[in-house]
Design a protein around this motif. Structure first.
Motif: not given
Length: 193
Positions: A173-192
């Motif tokens: 919603r804050a219009r953060i760059a998509p690559d930063m969002l993609r990295n956030a999703v990847r970090s969830v994968g790493v965590m799991l």
């Protein structure tokens, strides 16, 4: 004799949801709501009393629609690995952004807004996010790596995951760059992993 209502309440709530989802609670002005719902001021107030009451109805509707869809995805026995279900939820959230939907999650928006000062809205937000957290906990029970964790550890991991989800959706919603969002999703994968 009072005139019968010339609109369906469910349709009005759906339209109001779109306005609140786009503008947020504070940003949704009365003219925005009237235009978006196709109602007069008198009809809106007669049906919903005030903006807060309407917003609570919208959150209830959103919970029945979007939150329930998330719970269904997270608890789907057709996808045997719970980690895959959790990752699908995060990936779908990221995909929505790449396809142009920057509204984020209505509950997450409310969590960062009116729930800070309104107990009823905070309770509605907590209920919806709690349902998603609990569904993540259920998904972890069928995750090969996490199924043998003690219940308390699984619950703590589910709490961390819902925090990640709120962060991701708020960042969208804050219009953060998509690559930063993609990295956030990847970090969830790493965590799991």
């Amino acid at each position: 004799m009072a005139r019968p209502r010339s609109f369906r309440t469910e349709d009005a709530v759906e339209k109001a949801m779109q306005v609140f989802w786009t503008h947020g609670y504070e940003g949704a002005s009365l003219p925005d709501l009237l235009e978006g719902m196709g109602l007069t001021r008198g009809s809106l107030y007669k049906a919903f009393t005030d903006k807060k009451t309407l917003f609570l109805r919208v959150l209830e509707h959103y919970e029945g629609m979007a939150v329930q869809a998330g719970v269904t995805m997270l608890t789907d026995p057709g996808v045997p690995n719970g980690t895959d279900r959790i990752m699908a939820m995060f990936t779908n959230s990221y995909r929505a952004v790449t396809e142009g939907d920057r509204r984020g999650c209505l509950l997450c928006t409310a969590a960062a807004g009116p729930s800070m000062y309104d107990d009823e809205i905070a309770e509605a937000v907590s209920r919806g996010l709690g349902a998603l957290r609990d569904a993540m906990g259920e998904a972890l029970k069928s995750s090969p790596k996490h199924k043998d964790l003690p219940e308390e550890a699984r619950r703590e991991l589910a709490c961390m995951l819902i925090s990640q989800y709120v962060g991701l959706r708020t960042m969208a919603r804050a219009r953060i760059a998509p690559d930063m969002l993609r990295n956030a999703v990847r970090s969830v994968g790493v965590m799991l992993a």
